[in-house]
Design an enzyme around this catalytic site. Structure first.
Site, PDB file in Angstrom:
ATOM      1  N   ASP A 308       0.701  -1.204   0.025  1.00 45.03           N
ATOM      2  CA  ASP A 308       0.083  -0.017  -0.084  1.00 45.03           C
ATOM      3  C   ASP A 308       0.900   1.196   0.072  1.00 45.03           C
ATOM      4  O   ASP A 308       1.753   1.496   0.810  1.00 45.03           O
ATOM      5  CB  ASP A 308      -0.898  -0.024   1.233  1.00 45.03           C
ATOM      6  CG  ASP A 308      -1.927   1.172   1.259  1.00 45.03           C
ATOM      7  OD1 ASP A 308      -3.101   0.864   0.545  1.00 45.03           O
ATOM      8  OD2 ASP A 308      -1.626   2.067   1.859  1.00 45.03           O
ATOM      9  N   LEU A 309       0.858   2.165  -1.118  1.00 45.53           N
ATOM     10  CA  LEU A 309       1.432   3.393  -0.997  1.00 45.53           C
ATOM     11  C   LEU A 309       1.000   4.416   0.069  1.00 45.53           C
ATOM     12  O   LEU A 309      -0.114   4.538   0.206  1.00 45.53           O
ATOM     13  CB  LEU A 309       1.514   3.867  -2.525  1.00 45.53           C
ATOM     14  CG  LEU A 309       1.696   3.101  -3.833  1.00 45.53           C
ATOM     15  CD1 LEU A 309       1.660   3.853  -4.891  1.00 45.53           C
ATOM     16  CD2 LEU A 309       3.122   2.727  -3.521  1.00 45.53           C
ATOM     17  N   ASP A 351      -4.302   2.500  -4.780  1.00 39.48           N
ATOM     18  CA  ASP A 351      -2.903   2.362  -4.739  1.00 39.48           C
ATOM     19  C   ASP A 351      -2.416   1.156  -3.916  1.00 39.48           C
ATOM     20  O   ASP A 351      -1.306   1.261  -3.322  1.00 39.48           O
ATOM     21  CB  ASP A 351      -2.222   3.690  -3.930  1.00 39.48           C
ATOM     22  CG  ASP A 351      -3.068   3.742  -2.436  1.00 39.48           C
ATOM     23  OD1 ASP A 351      -3.783   2.783  -2.495  1.00 39.48           O
ATOM     24  OD2 ASP A 351      -2.490   4.578  -1.550  1.00 39.48           O
TER      25      ASP A 351
END
Length: 430
Positions: A308-309, A351
């Protein structure tokens, strides 16, 4: 295209003895090509009755006038079925008629159209074999007319002997394969067929020879005269003699290469993320289920990573969605370059990314997890007057024989990722 009405049709020039012999081996056959109004467009071979007025077989004449009413009642449903795309075979003996007939009727004049539009049927062809005792002085077959059926067929059509060699081909088949008739006649069809597809219809060909099938369709890849790999849809039926012994295979061949390319493209769109080109969630979950099945059955070990960004929403808010999209594509390229060819990478949505590492133990999963966080941090995206730097949190779950379900694995990896994200957020800022 058919021959214009004001021009005499030009017969096919056949100089191959095998091809001529193939025509002569149909001594009692009539071949009738008809349009969607059930009117003759071509007639080849013997007339059904030597005493019949031959004008009834003229181009544009209704087929019904060529048969006794009781016999036409049996034949008409077969012809109408052909106009719907069906191929049917029936043995008929009309009451009061001396003739016992074997009739094969199917769609011949198929006009290829671009997918997804279905092909249109412009007419059909009936092959009628008189199974009655042969007359004492049979007429010789009309070779020119028989050949003309092949010449004017809008799809590739030919005869193949029981050794698999072409003995008669039409121009449409030559156009599809890129070979001349002289190059094809005598050549085995398997010689130009992709090795993986050479025997993919062996069982159905045997059923055809055994009389269990009247016709069948199959797809084969082949190599044209230029050596390019192509795809074809084959419709295959069988010509038999009066004793019901097999003579030749009748093959109709349509080039479906463009359709196959489109199908592959549509499959890719259905299984891949359109922005990054990575697997989408649907395909990745399918791959994950397969890997769990291998772990359970063969005691393999693998690792599932969820990425996960960090703070990605701020990238979109500050720099716009174009920079955000460029960032997601850059991350996809970075992950793909770093991982093995056997590793599977997906964008689950937004994302969030996922990685499946086959044959991976705990130590290896820890090393890859740390490495991916480093390469993500090294990834920069040009935002005009600045370069956007990204970071990501990565968590993993090991898969082994005790893993029961893909949802269980994804939840475990997701929890591990959020544990990493909270730990990173709690670090004092330098």
């Amino acid at each position: 295209m058919g021959t214009p009405a004001h021009q005499a049709p030009r017969p096919i020039a056949v100089d191959n003895e095998d091809a001529l012999a193939a025509v002569r081996e149909l001594p009692d056959a009539s071949i009738m090509v008809f349009d969607s109004d059930l009117r003759f467009t071509l007639v080849a071979g013997h007339a059904l009755s030597s005493g019949h007025d031959q004008s009834v077989y003229g181009i544009g004449m209704p087929i019904a006038q060529a048969f006794p009413p009781q016999l036409w009642k049996e034949i008409e449903p077969l012809c109408r079925s052909a106009l719907q795309g069906d191929t049917r075979s029936r043995k008929i003996r009309a009451s009061g008629s001396p003739h016992s007939l074997t009739i094969d009727v199917g769609p011949l004049a198929l006009q290829q159209r671009p997918a997804p539009h279905p092909a249109t049927i412009a007419g059909g062809v009936a092959v009628i074999l008189d199974s009655s005792p042969a007359p004492e002085t049979p007429k010789p077959p009309s070779t020119e007319r028989f050949e003309l059926v092949f010449q004017r067929a809008p799809i590739g059509t030919g005869l193949i002997d029981q050794e698999g060699r072409w003995v008669l081909v039409n121009q449409a088949l030559c156009d599809i394969t890129g070979y001349t008739s002289g190059e094809l006649i005598g050549k085995r069809f398997q010689d130009i067929t992709h090795p993986e597809d050479a025997n993919n219809d062996t069982a159905r060909r045997q059923q055809l020879l055994d009389g269990e099938l009247a016709t069948f369709q199959t797809e084969k890849r082949y190599f044209n005269a230029a050596g390019e790999k192509m795809s074809a849809l084959l419709s295959i039926s069988l010509v038999r003699d009066q004793q019901d012994a097999p003579l030749h295979f009748i093959v109709q061949m349509q080039d479906i290469s463009e359709r196959k390319h489109l199908e592959e493209h549509l499959r890719h769109l259905a299984d891949h993320d359109p922005l990054t080109g990575l697997r989408n969630r649907r395909l990745f979950e399918h791959d994950l289920k397969l890997q769990i099945g291998r772990c359970q059955r063969y005691r393999e070990q693998a690792a599932l990573l969820v990425i996960d960004l960090d703070g990605f929403k701020l990238v979109n808010d500050r720099h716009g969605h174009k920079v955000g999209d460029d960032a997601l594509k850059a991350i996809a390229r970075t992950l793909t370059r770093r991982l093995r060819a056997t590793d599977l990478v997906a964008r689950l949505g937004g994302d969030e990314f996922a990685v499946l590492l086959p044959h991976m133990d705990l130590q290896g999963a820890e090393i890859v997890t740390e490495d991916l966080m480093r390469v993500i941090e090294a990834c920069g995206v040009d935002a005009g007057d600045t370069v956007v730097r990204l970071s990501g949190s990565v968590g993993f779950a090991l898969l082994d024989s005790s893993t029961l379900h893909d949802d269980q694995a994804l939840i475990a990896a997701d929890r591990a990722m959020y544990t990493v994200k909270r730990a990173r957020a709690a670090r004092p800022q330098m």
